[in-house]
Design a protein around this motif. Structure first.
Motif, mmCIF file in Angstrom:
data_model
loop_
_atom_site.group_PDB
_atom_site.id
_atom_site.type_symbol
_atom_site.label_atom_id
_atom_site.label_comp_id
_atom_site.label_asym_id
_atom_site.label_seq_id
_atom_site.Cartn_x
_atom_site.Cartn_y
_atom_site.Cartn_z
ATOM 1 N N ASN A 161 18.950 28.870 40.652
ATOM 2 C CA ASN A 161 17.616 29.382 40.317
ATOM 3 C C ASN A 161 17.019 30.164 41.493
ATOM 4 O O ASN A 161 15.915 29.896 41.958
ATOM 5 N N LEU A 162 17.770 31.163 41.940
ATOM 6 C CA LEU A 162 17.345 31.943 43.113
ATOM 7 C C LEU A 162 16.139 32.827 42.812
ATOM 8 O O LEU A 162 15.314 33.091 43.688
ATOM 9 N N LEU A 163 16.035 33.302 41.567
ATOM 10 C CA LEU A 163 14.916 34.148 41.159
ATOM 11 C C LEU A 163 14.301 33.577 39.888
ATOM 12 O O LEU A 163 15.012 33.132 38.985
ATOM 13 N N ASP A 164 12.993 33.615 39.780
ATOM 14 C CA ASP A 164 12.309 32.990 38.642
ATOM 15 C C ASP A 164 12.591 33.693 37.324
ATOM 16 O O ASP A 164 12.638 33.050 36.269
ATOM 17 N N ASP A 165 12.760 35.012 37.378
ATOM 18 C CA ASP A 165 12.813 35.775 36.140
ATOM 19 C C ASP A 165 14.208 36.251 35.745
ATOM 20 O O ASP A 165 14.365 36.965 34.759
ATOM 21 N N ARG A 166 15.235 35.897 36.491
ATOM 22 C CA ARG A 166 16.575 36.382 36.164
ATOM 23 C C ARG A 166 17.644 35.547 36.848
ATOM 24 O O ARG A 166 17.379 34.872 37.841
ATOM 25 N N ARG A 167 18.842 35.616 36.280
ATOM 26 C CA ARG A 167 19.990 34.965 36.904
ATOM 27 C C ARG A 167 20.688 35.947 37.832
ATOM 28 O O ARG A 167 20.716 37.148 37.581
ATOM 29 N N VAL A 168 21.241 35.434 38.904
ATOM 30 C CA VAL A 168 22.052 36.237 39.807
ATOM 31 C C VAL A 168 23.503 36.122 39.334
ATOM 32 O O VAL A 168 24.063 35.028 39.259
ATOM 33 N N THR A 169 24.100 37.278 39.009
ATOM 34 C CA THR A 169 25.460 37.293 38.466
ATOM 35 C C THR A 169 26.303 38.336 39.184
ATOM 36 O O THR A 169 25.830 39.440 39.454
ATOM 37 N N LEU A 170 27.527 37.977 39.465
ATOM 38 C CA LEU A 170 28.466 38.891 40.095
ATOM 39 C C LEU A 170 29.374 39.530 39.051
ATOM 40 O O LEU A 170 29.704 38.906 38.043
ATOM 41 N N ARG A 171 29.754 40.771 39.291
ATOM 42 C CA ARG A 171 30.843 41.381 38.548
ATOM 43 C C ARG A 171 31.957 41.661 39.543
ATOM 44 O O ARG A 171 31.721 41.743 40.752
ATOM 45 N N ALA A 172 33.170 41.800 39.030
ATOM 46 C CA ALA A 172 34.307 41.883 39.947
ATOM 47 C C ALA A 172 35.350 42.863 39.466
ATOM 48 O O ALA A 172 35.540 43.064 38.267
ATOM 49 N N GLY A 173 36.033 43.472 40.429
ATOM 50 C CA GLY A 173 37.214 44.270 40.171
ATOM 51 C C GLY A 173 38.370 43.668 40.944
ATOM 52 O O GLY A 173 38.211 43.261 42.095
ATOM 53 N N VAL A 174 39.520 43.596 40.319
ATOM 54 C CA VAL A 174 40.675 42.914 40.921
ATOM 55 C C VAL A 174 41.874 43.856 40.987
ATOM 56 O O VAL A 174 42.148 44.594 40.038
ATOM 57 N N ALA A 175 42.558 43.833 42.110
ATOM 58 C CA ALA A 175 43.846 44.516 42.255
ATOM 59 C C ALA A 175 44.810 43.544 42.914
ATOM 60 O O ALA A 175 44.421 42.789 43.805
ATOM 61 N N VAL A 176 46.047 43.556 42.472
ATOM 62 C CA VAL A 176 47.059 42.638 43.016
ATOM 63 C C VAL A 176 48.193 43.443 43.641
ATOM 64 O O VAL A 176 48.754 44.342 43.004
ATOM 65 N N ALA A 177 48.490 43.133 44.903
ATOM 66 C CA ALA A 177 49.651 43.707 45.568
ATOM 67 C C ALA A 177 50.846 42.813 45.264
ATOM 68 O O ALA A 177 50.892 41.660 45.694
ATOM 69 N N ALA A 178 51.788 43.337 44.492
ATOM 70 C CA ALA A 178 52.957 42.555 44.110
ATOM 71 C C ALA A 178 53.953 42.503 45.264
ATOM 72 O O ALA A 178 53.956 43.372 46.138
ATOM 73 N N PRO A 179 54.808 41.476 45.292
ATOM 74 C CA PRO A 179 55.833 41.407 46.334
ATOM 75 C C PRO A 179 56.686 42.673 46.349
ATOM 76 O O PRO A 179 57.120 43.152 45.294
ATOM 77 N N GLY A 180 56.884 43.241 47.520
ATOM 78 C CA GLY A 180 57.683 44.441 47.633
ATOM 79 C C GLY A 180 56.916 45.728 47.389
ATOM 80 O O GLY A 180 57.480 46.825 47.509
ATOM 81 N N ASP A 181 55.636 45.622 47.041
ATOM 82 C CA ASP A 181 54.822 46.816 46.810
ATOM 83 C C ASP A 181 54.638 47.579 48.120
ATOM 84 O O ASP A 181 54.320 46.989 49.149
ATOM 85 N N THR A 182 54.800 48.892 48.080
ATOM 86 C CA THR A 182 54.731 49.691 49.312
ATOM 87 C C THR A 182 53.439 50.494 49.441
ATOM 88 O O THR A 182 53.306 51.266 50.395
ATOM 89 N N GLU A 183 52.499 50.337 48.524
ATOM 90 C CA GLU A 183 51.248 51.097 48.635
ATOM 91 C C GLU A 183 50.481 50.663 49.881
ATOM 92 O O GLU A 183 50.577 49.525 50.334
ATOM 93 N N ASP A 184 49.684 51.565 50.442
ATOM 94 C CA ASP A 184 48.935 51.231 51.642
ATOM 95 C C ASP A 184 47.647 50.494 51.285
ATOM 96 O O ASP A 184 47.267 50.384 50.106
ATOM 97 N N ASP A 185 46.977 49.966 52.316
ATOM 98 C CA ASP A 185 45.768 49.174 52.094
ATOM 99 C C ASP A 185 44.687 49.992 51.397
ATOM 100 O O ASP A 185 43.967 49.478 50.527
ATOM 101 N N GLU A 186 44.554 51.246 51.776
ATOM 102 C CA GLU A 186 43.504 52.088 51.192
ATOM 103 C C GLU A 186 43.694 52.242 49.687
ATOM 104 O O GLU A 186 42.727 52.189 48.923
#
Length: 295
Positions: A249-274
């Motif tokens: 109950n951080l705010l009286d008039d609304r709930r605080v909610t997160l949205r998320a984006g997910v990426a998975v680096a698979a074993p052996g994947d060669t893509e860079d961090d960026e």
């Protein structure tokens, strides 16, 4: 005998001479240090990667290679490059000492050991490590939330990607933000926004495993690294955090909610961090509502 101003830490002793290794470890344990012992370069490297030491005492000659080669490996790895390494040697050749110091060694110990010198040089290395850690904390952490900042979590991403690649493990990257955070600031003040960010940081830290990494990426964006995890684990984490935030109950008039984006680096994947981070960011931008829309 340890003095009141002395500090204790985790010491890795890499020494193939069993008697010398036992003596070093005994002397260090007697004044409160936690000591790990290795007799080869391979064992020493594995200890350093899986049990991060505060100081390494490294013998020059090891059965599976020159200690200088291990020194180069430690200094070339972002996870261990800041750990002071004290070279242990029986040589009196000043040229070798100069070479070792130029190669990244913090100090050296001459055989045969003098008890007082071992303790004094170890203490000096520990004090150096403490100063480096404090400087890193000041530069790599966000003062508002106490989490790693963008630089700090980026360094951890590089470290964990290398670890997961070596061991054939996936790495899930989760980018999160607070839904409607700009409106929250406008309607409730920036002080309220800061309170929400601190609460999000606290709940994220409370829901992750010991090996996971949580950082503040920018503004209301957070980044979580989950070694050996797939997207289902990442989404389950965000569900838990959202449930906890709803109960605060951080705010009286609304709930605080997160949205998320997910990426998975698979074993052996060669893509860079960026590129990996870019995939997580694109996934986040596709979300237009609460987490339930991620399914």
């Amino acid at each position: 005998m340890a003095r009141r101003e002395d500090v204790t830490g985790r010491i890795l002793v890499v020494e193939d001479d069993g008697v010398a290794r036992t003596v070093l470890a005994r002397d260090l344990r007697e004044i409160g240090h936690v000591v790990a012992e290795a007799s080869t370069s391979a064992e020493g490297l594995e200890w350093a990667r899986t049990w991060p030491p505060d100081v390494v005492l490294l013998d020059r000659h090891l059965p599976d290679g020159d200690g200088m080669a291990l020194l180069a490996q430690l200094k070339g790895d972002s996870a261990t490059r800041d750990v002071p390494v004290v070279i242990v040697t029986s040589t009196t050749d000043p040229d070798f000492v100069v070479e070792a110091l130029h190669s990244g060694a913090h100090d050296y110990l001459s055989k045969p050991f003098r008890h007082e010198e071992v303790l004094a040089r170890t203490q000096a290395a520990l004090r150096t490590k403490a100063l480096v850690d404090e400087l890193r904390r000041l530069t790599d952490h966000d003062p508002l939330t106490g989490l790693r900042n963008r630089r700090g979590v980026s360094d951890q991403l590089t470290t964990w990607r290398a670890h997961c690649s070596r061991h054939g493990l996936p790495l899930a990257v989760v980018m999160l933000d607070v839904i409607g955070f700009r409106q929250l600031n406008e309607q409730h003040s920036h002080a309220a926004g800061d309170r929400v960010l601190r609460a999000v940081a606290e709940q994220l830290q409370g829901c992750v495993r010991a090996e996971d990494v949580v950082g503040r990426w920018s503004g209301d964006e957070f980044l979580v690294l989950l070694p050996q995890a797939e997207s289902s684990t990442a989404l389950a984490l965000v569900e838990r955090v959202n449930t906890r935030l709803a109960g605060q109950n951080l705010l009286d008039d609304r709930r605080v909610t997160l949205r998320a984006g997910v990426a998975v680096a698979a074993p052996g994947d060669t893509e860079d961090d960026e590129h990996l981070l870019g995939r997580a960011a694109v996934s986040l931008l596709k979300q237009r509502g609460p987490l339930r829309q991620l399914a």
